[in-house]
Design a protein around this motif. Structure first.
Motif, mmCIF file in Angstrom:
data_model
loop_
_atom_site.group_PDB
_atom_site.id
_atom_site.type_symbol
_atom_site.label_atom_id
_atom_site.label_comp_id
_atom_site.label_asym_id
_atom_site.label_seq_id
_atom_site.Cartn_x
_atom_site.Cartn_y
_atom_site.Cartn_z
ATOM 1 N N ALA A 258 2.335 1.552 -7.255
ATOM 2 C CA ALA A 258 2.629 0.266 -7.652
ATOM 3 C C ALA A 258 2.783 -0.801 -6.884
ATOM 4 N N VAL A 259 1.116 -1.241 -5.895
ATOM 5 C CA VAL A 259 1.404 -2.129 -4.838
ATOM 6 C C VAL A 259 -0.067 -2.588 -5.650
ATOM 7 N N ARG A 260 0.431 -4.076 -4.958
ATOM 8 C CA ARG A 260 -1.665 -4.788 -5.052
ATOM 9 C C ARG A 260 -1.289 -5.292 -3.304
ATOM 10 N N GLU C 126 8.642 3.874 -2.739
ATOM 11 C CA GLU C 126 7.649 3.813 -2.548
ATOM 12 C C GLU C 126 6.664 2.434 -2.031
ATOM 13 N N SER C 127 5.930 1.476 -3.092
ATOM 14 C CA SER C 127 5.277 0.487 -3.113
ATOM 15 C C SER C 127 7.095 -0.950 -2.313
ATOM 16 N N ALA C 130 5.231 -0.140 1.180
ATOM 17 C CA ALA C 130 4.136 -0.255 1.129
ATOM 18 C C ALA C 130 3.879 -2.089 1.393
ATOM 19 N N ARG C 134 2.274 -2.546 5.231
ATOM 20 C CA ARG C 134 0.704 -3.977 5.337
ATOM 21 C C ARG C 134 1.619 -4.851 6.724
ATOM 22 N N ARG C 239 10.464 -6.511 -8.655
ATOM 23 C CA ARG C 239 8.678 -7.163 -7.614
ATOM 24 C C ARG C 239 9.395 -7.740 -6.437
ATOM 25 N N GLU C 241 6.772 -9.475 -3.276
ATOM 26 C CA GLU C 241 5.312 -10.436 -2.713
ATOM 27 C C GLU C 241 6.020 -10.835 -1.370
ATOM 28 N N VAL C 249 0.080 -8.834 -0.047
ATOM 29 C CA VAL C 249 0.320 -7.614 -0.707
ATOM 30 C C VAL C 249 1.696 -7.902 -2.043
ATOM 31 N N GLU C 250 1.850 -7.317 -2.510
ATOM 32 C CA GLU C 250 2.823 -6.790 -3.341
ATOM 33 C C GLU C 250 3.460 -5.252 -3.943
ATOM 34 N N SER C 251 4.645 -5.446 -3.931
ATOM 35 C CA SER C 251 4.883 -4.605 -4.848
ATOM 36 C C SER C 251 5.559 -4.875 -5.869
ATOM 37 N N CYS C 252 4.294 -4.060 -7.321
ATOM 38 C CA CYS C 252 4.033 -4.817 -8.798
ATOM 39 C C CYS C 252 5.632 -4.128 -9.363
ATOM 40 N N ARG C 253 5.690 -5.540 -10.273
ATOM 41 C CA ARG C 253 6.196 -4.442 -12.317
ATOM 42 C C ARG C 253 5.005 -4.302 -12.365
ATOM 43 N N GLN C 254 5.632 -2.483 -13.395
ATOM 44 C CA GLN C 254 4.799 -2.045 -13.757
ATOM 45 C C GLN C 254 5.835 -1.250 -14.671
ATOM 46 N N ARG C 279 12.377 2.931 -12.541
ATOM 47 C CA ARG C 279 11.695 2.537 -11.311
ATOM 48 C C ARG C 279 11.536 2.651 -9.887
#
Lengths: 336, 336, 336, 336
Positions: A258-260, C126-127, C130, C134, C239, C241, C249-254, C279
């Motif tokens: 879940a990364v952008r 994980e997110s 990440a 980054r 989330r 960012e 870069v963003e670890s998003c709401r998903q 989550r």
């Protein structure tokens, strides 16, 4: 606690053994392979005894259920033997690459009144199952179109696998033929398929396809589209959408994480799952959960051997359609 | 048809002139600039007459409404003159960089009972307005948190602009101070701001900020966060979210074009809008629509001169808070 | 294979025990609770022996590592005893609700030269990881703004839990104070916090907050925003960012499930994860993986007891800032 | 400035007239309708003179280009007359519902060497054009599969329109047959189509389809899937994806407004565009831009009359395929 006897200790056998270990109501009691070395190693890793013969599973009083995960060419015979044993059976698809042989297995199973669940794990993928649930709820109204896309993974399977796979429609397509029946809750009437070998010379040399599109007309009128590619450079890409007069639902392609992030001036989401397990790995466990339910309650819905046969018939029709450049009706096959 | 007289023929004046031309109920009747050459060229391009003096707009019987889009330092005086003319007025923000001078303009407008609409176009951005609509509908229940993000565009404005902008809080922040009041429908009680010059040496040399975060506490208890950057490498990035006990709503960052593609193993959407107009350009037209409604119906909700003043007060409080490292209450300013 | 002795057999102890069972290099050798009944039941379910006293873990030659998952008020003493045992330690946050007591524990651990890993599992999500990767890669250029949002889950924790939690900043905020340090790789210099009890009367009666926003200024200049709500009607919403001069870069709401569907004329994705585990549940396992690496290689990066103390200092500063309506510098506390 | 003479003052004529007015290099000089009242009203609204006969456009020295936007049954004759006039022509699709008549028009245009641009506006839709650009760039490597989906809008067109539309493949499908050629840059070799009337009784009574899926095989081997529905409950839903050995690109379904919100526990984005113009309205202007470029530079790529004919041939093949339940090769038609 249901004690499972496993026949076949390859890749998929190990996937199932690990999921059986996770499940509170299942235990792996025995596993069999023709190779003594392999069955001993498997039992040492996954628990249970290494069975020295099939009857140590099929006839054993301490085995409650049989799981067939051996090579494809042994499925039909094992299904028939397991069916006669009176134990419930979980069998990996396909029944047999020959439709005539598959028909014999179905008949044998029906004669015994055996309970058989086919391992169509994609029916248990959470997002795919949500599509079926929504369609079945009636929320979409009159169903019009179903689309099933599956492309990938990033690497082509080995030539040895491809050679024995039965071809693209029987190997990969069959999962989506089953899903088309599952999602629509209906039978296929007519199949029109196109295939091509556009990317992989080794696939072309085998006379097989790496790219295919298939149109299905269901008896109730719904139109389905399937598109398949043996590989996808960016990973494993599977999605389903169902469209009806009152709505729409999709099991989406979705990044593995879940990364952008911004790449230059673009917004990147990802990366894609790189293999099948990252995308639909959870479905293998949920499928084993389904098997535990199937053991516990006779009326549990689960993919039957008739479902397995129906999906293979569609695959045969696709093969014929692609070869002859015409729509093939399923009843051509069944009367044949 | 309302005949508009425009004062100021720069960039934003041209934006408004084009939108007036598109609007069926408005027409540009006259435009004024101190420079005869510029006003003639503007009139030639946008229609209407080139007015040789302000009174050719303010006192003209064939002008129904006045639009002030001149340089910031002339707003206050023009507002007061236009207010005395009895014509309804559209005025670009801010009222004046000096809060004392702005207060004088507000008082003058109030004395005349003049109708003034401030050009807070972001209130008219479709997605931002949808956030306000949803909050106002009560669908979010007790509002808890509002977040307003605005970063970009990709290029820094020229140093000349920066020098006369009044600083980051008064220049860029003020739009979001207004939106915080608009979205919550409430007044700010307390402001806490941090600013930094992290990226642009020319901004640092001016003693200004290129990066800022601001916390607001509204009188009714809602907490707001604002974050601003003068530039963003990937484009113009603006979003708002409102969170309440019963729900959540977001005006999203969104690619400028509805395209996605794989970049290696990633899923890219984009590209981002590269400038403010690509993201919120539509709001300028909708703002002009709002002005036409404001002219037609006295009870049309529109940003008032008091809204303009309130936003500037918050900006002053932010300046003070960042300087003194403490929360600043708005009533400290108002009693000052 | 590292043999772990677990102290504390409550909810989080069971989470860790299950993850230890999944990990190939770890085994649960013993577990301790003051309650004989609870430790016996736990050992029966999760394996290993039920230790009748702490020394059966701390002094046992067949225990390679100690895991502290007991109630918060026992952490400091257990940390000190475990540190003296010479065994490596995994400890749940916080060190102690009293900063002075936490400081004593840190000093004791430092005196012994003991190896302690704090259980900041969100670093292993994980997110989120990440995002750190980054940022650390330099791809974002000069880091400007970090935002951390955490709202939810859908149900409020019980009043008994709230009463002993130390308050919103010490309980929930502390995870994000740690993440702010982790993501930026920098120390906090200044804290400005606002809190409110807007939704839950029981929280208000405790003098605590259910809604909070916090601004942090890092030593290197980066500005961070945190917003927290104890509950979110729609599920668990977290989330992060990070925004820098060269990227974002963003670890998003998903959504919890990869499904989209039309709801009337809207496109719905979802549903949201309903609890924390949906989550960030994977982060608990990855955190245990991190602990196994920490045991195997002394130079494995892992959250230290000093990280635990630093996060608690930020929480104290937030408490003070919210109470006094001013920015609080971290060095005010450290010299105190 | 190019002076355009418009033939046909209905809905689409008005769309073009407004876009001509927006374009700096085009002006509407004359418009013609058989009805004096309608042409006078049209000229009053859109400017230019109301031409009392066709020759006042076709033979007028002050008209630089002819635009044909009249009813379908007049296109072929008008195309031939306009071609003989020597003026460049913009013509709405289709050429004629009869393929034989269309062939005559093509031949006549070719004989005159006239320059004709067909109004395939979807080629100019920004996101669709981005798909073509990416495919043409080679970034996708060997193209394998193209999918084109178009469903909607929410309301069914009137029965009168349906009766004269030529049927679903000729009316709606033809846009996507053109796009398949445009995206792939290749010719269709083989067509296999299925249609059904599942939702609208009035469509069924006309012997037409409201739901259709079409498979195309391009000469170079690429496989295309098209799915169409006359209506979609949630709005206008159009998307294209192209998949190749090295990548993937999609012109996405996208909400009409950049807003997301929680609906219960779901994350909703939307709403969908409710009609064609909301989704692809911009393409009409860009198409007119394309026409201005076509007038200015003879080598401007634009959809030709041959493109129009090719798309109609695919539609005829689809009609035949659906009727006869077999794949139809395009060369069956061309030799016919």
């Amino acid at each position: 606690m249901y004690r499972v006897g496993l026949i076949g200790v390859g890749h998929i056998g190990a996937v199932h053994a690990r999921n059986i270990a996770r499940h509170p109501a299942l235990t792996l009691a025995a596993s069999y392979s023709r190779s003594p070395a392999r069955r001993e190693a498997f039992a040492a890793e996954h628990g249970g005894r290494a069975s020295h013969c099939l009857d140590d599973i099929l006839q054993a009083s301490d085995i409650d259920a049989v799981m067939i995960a051996s090579s494809t060419d042994s499925h039909s015979e094992l299904l028939q033997r397991a069916a006669r044993s009176g134990k419930p059976v979980f069998c990996e698809k396909p029944i047999d690459l020959s439709l005539a042989e598959a028909r014999r297995a179905v008949a044998a199973v029906q004669d015994c009144g055996a309970r058989v669940m086919m391992g169509f794990n994609r029916r248990y993928e959470e997002s795919h199952a949500a599509v079926r649930t929504r369609v079945a709820s009636g929320a979409l109204g009159r169903l019009q179109i179903v689309q099933l896309t599956s492309r990938g993974p990033s690497r082509l399977a080995g030539v040895e696998y491809l050679r024995t796979s039965g071809g693209f429609f029987r190997d990969k397509g069959v999962h989506f033929f089953d899903l088309a029946r599952f999602i629509t809750g209906d039978e296929v009437e007519e199949v029109s398929a196109m295939g091509a070998a556009l990317v992989h010379p080794e696939v072309r040399e085998l006379g097989d396809f790496d790219t295919a599109i298939i149109s299905l007309r269901m008896r109730g009128g719904v139109l389905c589209q399937i598109d398949n590619s043996r590989t996808a450079s960016y990973g494993y890409d599977e999605r389903i959408e169902a469209f009806g007069a009152d709505g729409w639902v999709e099991s989406c392609r979705q990044p593995a994480v879940a990364v952008r992030h911004a790449v230059g001036t673009e917004l990147a989401a990802g990366p894609f799952p790189q293999n099948i397990y990252e995308r639909i790995g959870g479905s293998y466990y949920r499928c084993i959960e389904g098997f535990a339910d199937f053991l516990a309650r006779p009326d549990t819905p689960a993919p039957t051997i008739e479902d397995g046969y129906a999906a293979q018939c569609i695959a045969e029709a696709a093969v014929l359609s692609a070869r002859e450049g015409r729509s093939v009706r399923i009843d051509e096959l069944e009367t044949g």
